[in-house]
Design a protein around this motif. Structure first.
Motif, PDB file in Angstrom:
ATOM      1  N   GLY A  32       0.823  -1.197   0.000  1.00 50.68           N
ATOM      2  CA  GLY A  32       0.000   0.000   0.000  1.00 50.68           C
ATOM      3  C   GLY A  32       0.860   1.251   0.000  1.00 50.68           C
ATOM      4  N   VAL A  33       1.941   1.236   0.769  1.00 52.22           N
ATOM      5  CA  VAL A  33       2.833   2.391   0.827  1.00 52.22           C
ATOM      6  C   VAL A  33       3.408   2.687  -0.554  1.00 52.22           C
ATOM      7  CG1 VAL A  33       5.055   3.211   1.719  1.00 52.22           C
ATOM      8  CG2 VAL A  33       3.405   2.150   3.263  1.00 52.22           C
ATOM      9  N   PHE A  34       3.877   1.646  -1.243  1.00 56.75           N
ATOM     10  CA  PHE A  34       4.415   1.847  -2.587  1.00 56.75           C
ATOM     11  C   PHE A  34       3.339   2.385  -3.523  1.00 56.75           C
ATOM     12  CE2 PHE A  34       4.960  -0.001  -6.902  1.00 56.75           C
ATOM     13  CZ  PHE A  34       5.996   0.824  -7.310  1.00 56.75           C
ATOM     14  N   THR A  35       2.153   1.795  -3.455  1.00 54.01           N
ATOM     15  CA  THR A  35       1.080   2.199  -4.367  1.00 54.01           C
ATOM     16  C   THR A  35       0.713   3.664  -4.172  1.00 54.01           C
ATOM     17  OG1 THR A  35       0.214  -0.039  -4.233  1.00 54.01           O
ATOM     18  CG2 THR A  35      -1.244   1.630  -5.166  1.00 54.01           C
ATOM     19  N   TYR A  65      12.419   5.819 -12.186  1.00 51.21           N
ATOM     20  CA  TYR A  65      11.692   6.509 -11.117  1.00 51.21           C
ATOM     21  C   TYR A  65      10.801   5.541 -10.341  1.00 51.21           C
ATOM     22  CZ  TYR A  65      13.321  10.612 -13.548  1.00 51.21           C
ATOM     23  OH  TYR A  65      14.124  11.542 -14.137  1.00 51.21           O
ATOM     24  N   ALA A  66      10.126   4.651 -11.070  1.00 56.27           N
ATOM     25  CA  ALA A  66       9.291   3.652 -10.408  1.00 56.27           C
ATOM     26  C   ALA A  66      10.142   2.767  -9.504  1.00 56.27           C
ATOM     27  CB  ALA A  66       8.548   2.812 -11.442  1.00 56.27           C
ATOM     28  N   ILE A  67      11.316   2.385 -10.005  1.00 52.13           N
ATOM     29  CA  ILE A  67      12.210   1.531  -9.210  1.00 52.13           C
ATOM     30  C   ILE A  67      12.686   2.280  -7.965  1.00 52.13           C
ATOM     31  CG2 ILE A  67      14.465   0.372  -9.212  1.00 52.13           C
ATOM     32  CD1 ILE A  67      13.976  -0.204 -12.233  1.00 52.13           C
ATOM     33  N   LEU A  68      13.011   3.553  -8.138  1.00 50.83           N
ATOM     34  CA  LEU A  68      13.458   4.362  -7.006  1.00 50.83           C
ATOM     35  C   LEU A  68      12.375   4.428  -5.923  1.00 50.83           C
ATOM     36  CD1 LEU A  68      15.561   6.248  -5.769  1.00 50.83           C
ATOM     37  CD2 LEU A  68      14.498   8.140  -7.011  1.00 50.83           C
ATOM     38  N   ILE A  69      11.131   4.689  -6.332  1.00 50.15           N
ATOM     39  CA  ILE A  69      10.038   4.767  -5.364  1.00 50.15           C
ATOM     40  C   ILE A  69       9.817   3.414  -4.697  1.00 50.15           C
ATOM     41  CG2 ILE A  69       7.547   5.175  -5.095  1.00 50.15           C
ATOM     42  CD1 ILE A  69       7.763   7.315  -7.220  1.00 50.15           C
ATOM     43  N   LEU A  74      10.351   0.355   0.462  1.00 43.46           N
ATOM     44  CA  LEU A  74      10.921  -0.718   1.275  1.00 43.46           C
ATOM     45  C   LEU A  74      11.646  -0.142   2.487  1.00 43.46           C
ATOM     46  CD1 LEU A  74      12.398  -3.256  -1.313  1.00 43.46           C
ATOM     47  CD2 LEU A  74      10.259  -3.386  -0.033  1.00 43.46           C
ATOM     48  N   VAL A  75      12.419   0.921   2.238  1.00 43.01           N
ATOM     49  CA  VAL A  75      13.217   1.510   3.312  1.00 43.01           C
ATOM     50  C   VAL A  75      12.351   2.356   4.237  1.00 43.01           C
ATOM     51  CG1 VAL A  75      15.102   3.114   3.812  1.00 43.01           C
ATOM     52  CG2 VAL A  75      15.287   1.514   1.888  1.00 43.01           C
ATOM     53  N   ALA A  76      11.405   3.085   3.650  1.00 46.29           N
ATOM     54  CA  ALA A  76      10.667   4.080   4.419  1.00 46.29           C
ATOM     55  C   ALA A  76       9.730   3.457   5.452  1.00 46.29           C
ATOM     56  CB  ALA A  76       9.870   4.983   3.478  1.00 46.29           C
ATOM     57  N   SER A  77       9.147   2.302   5.119  1.00 39.17           N
ATOM     58  CA  SER A  77       8.150   1.720   6.013  1.00 39.17           C
ATOM     59  C   SER A  77       8.666   1.580   7.442  1.00 39.17           C
ATOM     60  CB  SER A  77       7.658   0.373   5.462  1.00 39.17           C
ATOM     61  OG  SER A  77       6.789   0.620   4.381  1.00 39.17           O
TER      62      SER A  77
ATOM     63  N   ARG C 198       1.865 -12.536   7.598  1.00 37.29           N
ATOM     64  CA  ARG C 198       1.553 -11.118   7.468  1.00 37.29           C
ATOM     65  C   ARG C 198       2.805 -10.307   7.133  1.00 37.29           C
ATOM     66  NH1 ARG C 198      -3.540  -9.619   8.999  1.00 37.29           N
ATOM     67  NH2 ARG C 198      -4.742 -11.440   9.563  1.00 37.29           N
ATOM     68  N   ILE C 199       2.631  -9.256   6.355  1.00 35.26           N
ATOM     69  CA  ILE C 199       3.730  -8.346   6.095  1.00 35.26           C
ATOM     70  C   ILE C 199       3.474  -7.043   6.824  1.00 35.26           C
ATOM     71  CG2 ILE C 199       4.563  -9.244   3.896  1.00 35.26           C
ATOM     72  CD1 ILE C 199       2.640  -7.407   2.476  1.00 35.26           C
ATOM     73  N   LYS C 200       4.521  -6.294   7.016  1.00 31.72           N
ATOM     74  CA  LYS C 200       4.377  -5.076   7.837  1.00 31.72           C
ATOM     75  C   LYS C 200       4.985  -3.915   7.101  1.00 31.72           C
ATOM     76  CE  LYS C 200       2.782  -2.956  11.124  1.00 31.72           C
ATOM     77  NZ  LYS C 200       1.377  -2.826  11.361  1.00 31.72           N
TER      78      LYS C 200
END
Lengths: 200, 200, 200
Positions: A32-35, A65-69, A74-77, C198-200
């Motif tokens: 969801g975060v990526f989306t 850009y998509a790859i960067l986001i 992954l890192v931001a979560s 589950r993923i987080k």
């Protein structure tokens, strides 16, 4: 061109970042975060290109850009709780205003290239500048902020787009017109924000 | 052609008006009011044209409608509290039914021109007639009225589209088929509304 | 090819069925039920084709699917209370996983045919596999399940798409690559579901 690219990337990163923060607030998972980050960064430009029938889309041509986001998500979560303390709200507002200015003028000049009439071109500028945030809020199940909060946001974009269109009409140097109107939007947004100007 | 144009403009104005009212109810600012009015007026036709890959879009070709809605939004925001007393609900329902009929038949005949199969053409008619309102409700964060309230709305459009398709199949005069089916939708909608017919 | 058609129809039926159930839960009328079933079944593929500018759309070319869902909606509305007791949740999860696998790989291979770069192709696979459900939830006024519930759903699709892309890169037989990656997504989804990963 390369300076525009740099600011464009900044605008996309800013959009992605605001999406990341919003998605985490809603307790979304990493997908969801990526989306949400992705549609906030590319939603406006994509809608403009679909409406004008311009293909391929920006993010399809430039998959980096998509790859960067993707990696930002992954890192931001896990990091985001800390980031929100480090990044002050003032910095976010400034960065967001930069994104608004750049995206809007990129949108209006793209529409002008596609031979759109003036009013439609100005609408395309506003759409490019703001629609990413609208999509983000719809996906997060809120009335879009830009339609609700009474602060001039789309209005700043709209005014700046018309300044750009008028400068092009009187044949001012295109590069100067571009930068002047980007700056105009950024400063108008910041001024009205910090003075807490409201529209009704 | 010019009579169709007049009714088309009426339909667009009706859509825009219902968007204005809805947006003010949600306490949106002037930008939100314009946005909601605009997507209610043009949402259905735009989705149809994107799905069928028809360009340029109607409102891109005819920017005068977008400009008109823009000025309606500027004027309507302060005036709307008073307007809501002047305009009776009955008038809104009649106007809205006119819009449904005209938009639907414009949609189905556009799809027929683009050589769509019959069932798809009828769906395009319903989409053109109803999707503006769906978008309006999504942006205002509600389950779309047409999907929820049990009154025949999309069904009236669907029935009228099939009457148009059948009349074209048996080679009745196209102009007559057009007007008959528009009228059919309008009357069916009004009849079922005032008799309070419900579907389940 | 004909076996793919059969599973594709299964995937569309599964999507339509999950839309029917969701719409009835929200007490929508028969028009709403059809609409939600339709966009759940075709939303992902339609968004992919609009983004890639592929026309005509699948459901425009094959109107028999739209007609089928139309009749399913007519029949399902009164029957659904009983159906929900007959169809166990386990069966729905299995069917849904099948749909996810098939739709995803159909999406990624369509994108590959349209010469998309690899990461974009994988995103198109995920979009095709999941966006129908996202649209369903937006229309029903919920934060999309796939963005919220922490179960691997889009992630299964993403992993399977990359397996397909890698198998094509090393020139494994295309038919085998197709089936292997569909099966991979289905099994990964079922395994993580029943193990409650589950993923987080």
């Amino acid at each position: 061109m390369s300076l525009i690219k740099i600011i464009e990337v900044m605008a996309i990163l800013v959009g992605a970042f605001s999406g990341l923060v919003e998605a985490r607030t809603k307790k979304m998972d990493v997908v969801g975060v990526f989306t949400v980050a992705f549609i906030t960064a590319f939603g406006g430009g994509t809608l403009r290109d679909v409406l004008l029938d311009i293909r391929p889309l920006f993010w399809v041509q430039h998959q980096e850009y998509a790859i960067l986001i993707f990696f930002m998500s992954l890192v931001a979560s896990p990091l985001l709780r800390h980031l929100r303390h480090i990044v002050s709200e003032r910095l976010i507002v400034v960065a967001d205003a930069l994104g608004l200015g750049l995206f809007s003028i990129a949108g209006v000049s793209t529409a002008l290239h596609a031979n759109m009439p003036l009013f439609i071109a100005s609408m395309m500028g506003v759409i490019t500048g703001t629609f990413g945030g609208v999509l983000r809020d719809i996906v997060c199940n809120q009335i879009p902020m830009v339609l609700r909060d009474g602060r001039p946001y789309a209005l700043c974009s709209f005014a700046g787009c018309w300044i750009y269109l008028l400068m092009r009409k009187v044949e001012i140097d295109p590069t100067f017109a571009l930068w002047f109107s980007v700056l105009f939007i950024v400063l108008l947004r910041l001024l009205t924000w910090f003075k807490d100007v409201r529209i009704k």
